[in-house]
Design an enzyme around this catalytic site. Structure first.
Site, PDB file in Angstrom:
ATOM      1  N   ASN A   1     -71.367 157.176  11.563  1.00  0.00           N
ATOM      2  CA  ASN A   1     -71.764 158.157  12.557  1.00  0.00           C
ATOM      3  C   ASN A   1     -73.134 158.738  12.262  1.00  0.00           C
ATOM      4  OD1 ASN A   1     -71.940 160.167  14.466  1.00  0.00           O
ATOM      5  ND2 ASN A   1     -69.853 160.881  14.211  1.00  0.00           N
ATOM      6  N   ASP A   2     -73.222 159.500  11.190  1.00  0.00           N
ATOM      7  CA  ASP A   2     -74.483 160.193  10.914  1.00  0.00           C
ATOM      8  C   ASP A   2     -75.656 159.246  10.687  1.00  0.00           C
ATOM      9  OD1 ASP A   2     -73.119 162.621  11.072  1.00  0.00           O
ATOM     10  OD2 ASP A   2     -72.495 162.460   8.983  1.00  0.00           O
ATOM     11  N   VAL A   3     -75.381 158.063  10.110  1.00  0.00           N
ATOM     12  CA  VAL A   3     -76.482 157.152   9.777  1.00  0.00           C
ATOM     13  C   VAL A   3     -77.081 156.480  11.007  1.00  0.00           C
ATOM     14  CG1 VAL A   3     -75.635 156.716   7.452  1.00  0.00           C
ATOM     15  CG2 VAL A   3     -74.941 155.194   9.310  1.00  0.00           C
TER      16      VAL A   3
END
Lengths: 487, 101
Positions: free
Chosen positions: A412-414
């Site tokens: 998600n964050d990456v």
């Protein structure tokens, strides 16, 4: 004679540690490097036991061998049995044990000193009024105790956080100031104890060694306070930092005994660990200071997520199978969610199936994918994914332009574009995989919940993006089955 | 002040040793690919288990009637062994997977 041979053993140990670490920096020689290190360690340990000069009772030897046998069995079994997804927790746990070992050594040495040295303290002070405590010895003992204890309690908290027992960062009011105060008191007490010989006189002029327990308690508390406010996403950095702390504690043990192998081993890990910590921070584009003092999810994230929202599309497994089957190039972005769902084997199956149909498949590995840098590579290697299919971020980013389908599994964050576009985002500035340049983006997630950093992802509202909801293992198994029915 | 200066000159060799070791540590890690960071951290973790040498040393010098010392020493050797054995074995397991292909 024995003593000289022991020194050679320690020399061999020191050299193997350096060579081992160096070899571990290269994929081809890494495994051998680890063996070299282990061999050196064995020589150092056996030398310490068998080349000891002086009378030692059989019972002591019995206790030593008992402890080593017990530790070997437990350590071996745990290390062999643990699932690869649980790796970071385990490293954290072993690290904590090293720290505790260093702290215990200091406690015993201080006790020894207290019982043997104290009469001299009083006598000297009474006669001359000036007694100089053995400063070097005391610094090594107290510093080893403090650093080892911080490493121990910090590692235990990191362990609890990683295995999910303690999933939310805990922040006391003004925790930064509280932590700083506790740290200052700890080192203040340490300095005072070195200066005063570590012993106080009680009211009735009885000597008391109680201060060392206060120092121990303070250090343990600081380790806890230091780790609890730090968010899960930053745990790898913390573990790496605590790892170098334990190295430092071991080095102080080396000072204490003028033992060169403990010094080399400890300092090597201390400096290498610190560098590794900095490299990890760089990969996340965060400074070490912001990790320790300003954890994720503070004021910035609370200020409300992105306000522009479009609509979210989802895609059915049959449509996705068709899409992938007729693609030329597919890039898979694996995240920790993939590992949690134990989907690394089925994703390899998907890869093989697509390759069979003439689709080029690659994996895009973000430096901090998984729970530690390189963790994702270990997990995929476990399911036989070929090493050269794993492409690092800087090499894969220019390729997204020519990619037909990007399949994001449990990451998600990456891949969050906010890292590039939204200066108010807590992850702003972190280098990401630029998946939005691909023709189609498919995101496999269990639900719409936010990622590890606890922030919303604008990517999901991209017109090119479709959501493929479901547990990674189940959803991918269905996709593979669907693909098999085609042609 | 004078005490600090004399401490430094008395421990001159030790200080050289420490400074050079720090540089070796940094040099050895430099340029390691991201892929190997986790195994490397784990391997370094095993190496600081060398603290067990200190624990054994303590045990070899503890008096027979010092039960507290014996107990804590036993615990220290046990924890140190866990650090060493667990650390090397788990690193080997990780690296074994890279080897397969």
């Amino acid at each position: 004679m024995k003593h000289n041979i022991l020194e050679i053993c320690y020399l061999i140990g020191s050299v193997t540690f350096i060579m081992g670490l160096k070899m571990m920096g290269n994929a081809k020689t890494a495994r051998k490097g680890n063996m070299v290190g282990a061999l050196g360690m064995t020589i150092a340990i056996l030398g310490t036991i068998f080349l000891h000069e002086g009378e030692v009772s059989g019972m002591i030897y019995g206790l030593i061998f008992g402890a080593i046998a017990l530790g070997t069995i437990i350590g071996w079994m745990t290390a062999k049995k643990v699932q690869m997804t649980k790796m970071p927790e385990l490293v954290s746990m072993f690290n904590g044990m090293g720290g505790a070992c260093a702290a215990l050594i200091s406690l015993i040495e201080f006790n020894h000193y207290y019982h043997s040295e104290f009469p001299k303290v009083v006598l000297n002070a009474a006669i001359t009024g000036a007694y100089h405590p053995p400063y070097g010895f005391l610094i090594a003992v107290f510093a080893g105790l403090v650093i080892g204890s911080i490493s121990f309690s910090g590692s235990v908290i990191a362990f609890l956080k990683l295995n999910g027992t303690m999933d939310k960062p805990i922040r006391l009011p003004a925790y930064n100031i509280v932590n700083l105060v506790v740290l200052i008191i700890t080192f203040g007490l340490l300095a005072f104890m070195v200066y005063s010989g570590g012993i106080i006189l009680t009211n009735d002029l009885q000597p008391s060694g109680i201060m060392i327990y206060a120092l121990l308690a303070l250090a343990l508390i600081y380790g806890i306070l230091f780790t609890i406010p730090i968010g899960g996403a930053d745990m790898p950095v913390v573990i790496s930092l605590l790892n170098s702390f334990t190295g430092l504690a071991a080095a102080f043990g080396g000072f204490l005994y003028d033992n060169k192998v403990m010094l080399t081993g400890g300092i090597l890990v201390g400096s290498a660990g610190t560098l590794l910590t900095v490299i990890m921070c760089k990969a996340m584009n965060r400074s070490l200071g912001s990790v320790i003092f300003g954890a994720f999810g503070g004021s910035t994230a609370a200020a409300g997520g992105p306000d522009v929202k479009g609509s979210i599309k989802d895609i059915q497994v049959s449509d996705l199978a068709v899409l992938m089957n007729y693609s030329k190039k597919v890039v898979i972005v694996p995240g920790y969610g993939l590992a949690v769902a134990q989907a690394q084997h089925v994703i390899h199956e998907l890869e093989l199936l697509l390759e069979e149909r003439g689709v080029e498949v690659k994996y895009a590995i973000h430096p901090v994918a998984g729970r530690m840098p390189g963790h994702m590579n270990v997990l995929l290697a476990e399911s036989n994914v070929s090493y050269d299919k794993l492409v690092e971020m800087d090499d894969i980013n220019p390729e997204f332009e020519q990619t037909d389908v990007v399949l994001i599994v449990g990451a998600n964050d990456v891949v969050n574009p906010a890292a590039k576009t939204d200066p108010s985002s807590p992850i702003y500035g972190m280098p990401i995989l630029e998946v939005d340049r691909a023709k189609n983006i498919i995101v496999n997630k269990r639900s719409m919940s936010a990622g590890y950093a606890g922030i919303d992802n604008l990517l999901f509202y991209d017109p090119k993006c479709s959501m493929f909801f479901g547990d990674a293992k189940k959803a991918l198994t269905e996709l593979v089955a669907e693909l098999k029915t085609m042609e | 002040m004078r005490e600090i200066l004399s401490f430094i000159s008395e421990n001159r060799e030790m200080i050289y040793f420490v400074v050079l070791s720090i540089f070796v540590g940094i040099e050895v890690i430099g340029g390691v690919p991201t892929v190997l960071h986790t195994p490397l951290m784990s391997g370094a973790n095993a190496i600081h288990g060398v603290v067990i040498v200190g624990a054994i040393y303590v045990m070899l010098h503890v008096e027979m009637d010092n039960y507290l010392g014996l107990g804590l020493g036993f615990l220290a050797v046990l924890l140190g062994t866990l650090n060493v054995v667990g650390g090397f074995v788990v690193t080997d397991r990780m690296l074994e997977m890279f080897k397969k292909k």
